[in-house]
Design a protein around this motif. Structure first.
Motif, PDB file in Angstrom:
ATOM      1  N   GLU A   1      29.964 -83.982 -34.153  1.00 23.50           N
ATOM      2  CA  GLU A   1      30.233 -85.156 -33.969  1.00 23.50           C
ATOM      3  C   GLU A   1      29.440 -86.222 -32.599  1.00 23.50           C
ATOM      4  O   GLU A   1      29.655 -87.199 -32.934  1.00 23.50           O
ATOM      5  CB  GLU A   1      31.720 -84.675 -33.470  1.00 23.50           C
ATOM      6  N   THR A   2      28.961 -84.521 -31.955  1.00 25.13           N
ATOM      7  CA  THR A   2      28.513 -85.015 -30.145  1.00 25.13           C
ATOM      8  C   THR A   2      27.206 -86.379 -30.621  1.00 25.13           C
ATOM      9  O   THR A   2      26.719 -87.060 -30.162  1.00 25.13           O
ATOM     10  CB  THR A   2      28.353 -84.448 -29.450  1.00 25.13           C
TER      11      THR A   2
ATOM     12  N   TYR B   1      33.623 -69.165 -30.494  1.00 21.02           N
ATOM     13  CA  TYR B   1      32.795 -69.054 -31.980  1.00 21.02           C
ATOM     14  C   TYR B   1      32.042 -67.694 -31.486  1.00 21.02           C
ATOM     15  O   TYR B   1      31.682 -67.546 -30.338  1.00 21.02           O
ATOM     16  CB  TYR B   1      31.610 -70.054 -31.762  1.00 21.02           C
TER      17      TYR B   1
ATOM     18  N   ASN C   1      38.128 -73.917 -29.150  1.00 26.43           N
ATOM     19  CA  ASN C   1      37.919 -73.484 -30.476  1.00 26.43           C
ATOM     20  C   ASN C   1      36.739 -72.193 -29.977  1.00 26.43           C
ATOM     21  O   ASN C   1      35.146 -72.532 -29.534  1.00 26.43           O
ATOM     22  CB  ASN C   1      37.019 -74.318 -31.843  1.00 26.43           C
TER      23      ASN C   1
ATOM     24  N   GLN D   1      35.838 -78.927 -27.959  1.00 26.65           N
ATOM     25  CA  GLN D   1      36.070 -77.795 -29.137  1.00 26.65           C
ATOM     26  C   GLN D   1      35.364 -76.767 -28.797  1.00 26.65           C
ATOM     27  O   GLN D   1      36.471 -75.212 -28.934  1.00 26.65           O
ATOM     28  CB  GLN D   1      34.693 -78.703 -29.929  1.00 26.65           C
ATOM     29  N   TRP D   2      34.187 -76.629 -26.988  1.00 26.99           N
ATOM     30  CA  TRP D   2      33.880 -75.696 -27.148  1.00 26.99           C
ATOM     31  C   TRP D   2      35.015 -74.529 -26.120  1.00 26.99           C
ATOM     32  O   TRP D   2      35.007 -73.367 -25.809  1.00 26.99           O
ATOM     33  CB  TRP D   2      32.989 -75.481 -25.960  1.00 26.99           C
TER      34      TRP D   2
ATOM     35  N   TYR E   1      33.988 -84.330 -25.902  1.00 31.81           N
ATOM     36  CA  TYR E   1      34.821 -83.937 -27.688  1.00 31.81           C
ATOM     37  C   TYR E   1      34.035 -82.314 -27.381  1.00 31.81           C
ATOM     38  O   TYR E   1      34.861 -82.035 -27.897  1.00 31.81           O
ATOM     39  CB  TYR E   1      34.902 -85.033 -28.709  1.00 31.81           C
ATOM     40  N   LEU E   2      33.516 -81.983 -27.150  1.00 30.86           N
ATOM     41  CA  LEU E   2      32.280 -81.060 -27.201  1.00 30.86           C
ATOM     42  C   LEU E   2      32.657 -80.226 -26.933  1.00 30.86           C
ATOM     43  O   LEU E   2      33.419 -79.118 -26.676  1.00 30.86           O
ATOM     44  CB  LEU E   2      30.713 -81.368 -27.028  1.00 30.86           C
TER      45      LEU E   2
ATOM     46  N   TYR F   1      29.601 -77.156 -33.754  1.00 35.69           N
ATOM     47  CA  TYR F   1      30.275 -77.805 -32.879  1.00 35.69           C
ATOM     48  C   TYR F   1      29.377 -78.827 -32.215  1.00 35.69           C
ATOM     49  O   TYR F   1      30.295 -80.638 -32.123  1.00 35.69           O
ATOM     50  CB  TYR F   1      30.940 -77.152 -31.303  1.00 35.69           C
TER      51      TYR F   1
END
Length: 81
Positions: free
Chosen positions: A36-37, A22, A20, A16-17, A12-13, A33
């Motif tokens: 959640e991890t 940053y 999305n 996300q990276w 998931y991380l 981010y």
């Protein structure tokens, strides 16, 4: 099952990276981010922490050290950003 939480959290991380970006900006110290991890990995981290500390040091001493590290990290972020 806790290992699958770690694997799922890392997957998931990574998504996300990639999805999305940053870019930072004014007054940004860190991003969120990894939250959640960390939650997904919490059971595995607890078991590892418990086994590693058993018979070595007290949990109270570790918590005091972690408290000092957390406060110092926030202070650095507040002062430098």
């Amino acid at each position: 099952w806790s290992v699958f939480g770690v694997v799922g959290g890392v997957a998931y991380l990574l998504v996300q990276w990639k999805a999305n970006r940053y870019t930072g900006g004014a007054s940004f110290f860190a991003y969120r981010y990894p939250l959640e991890t960390m939650v997904a990995a919490a059971p595995a981290l607890y078991v590892g922490w418990d086994r590693w500390l058993r018979g070595r040091v007290t949990a109270e001493r570790v918590l005091r050290i972690l408290f000092v590290v957390a406060v110092a990290g926030q202070a650095v972020g507040a002062i430098l950003s």
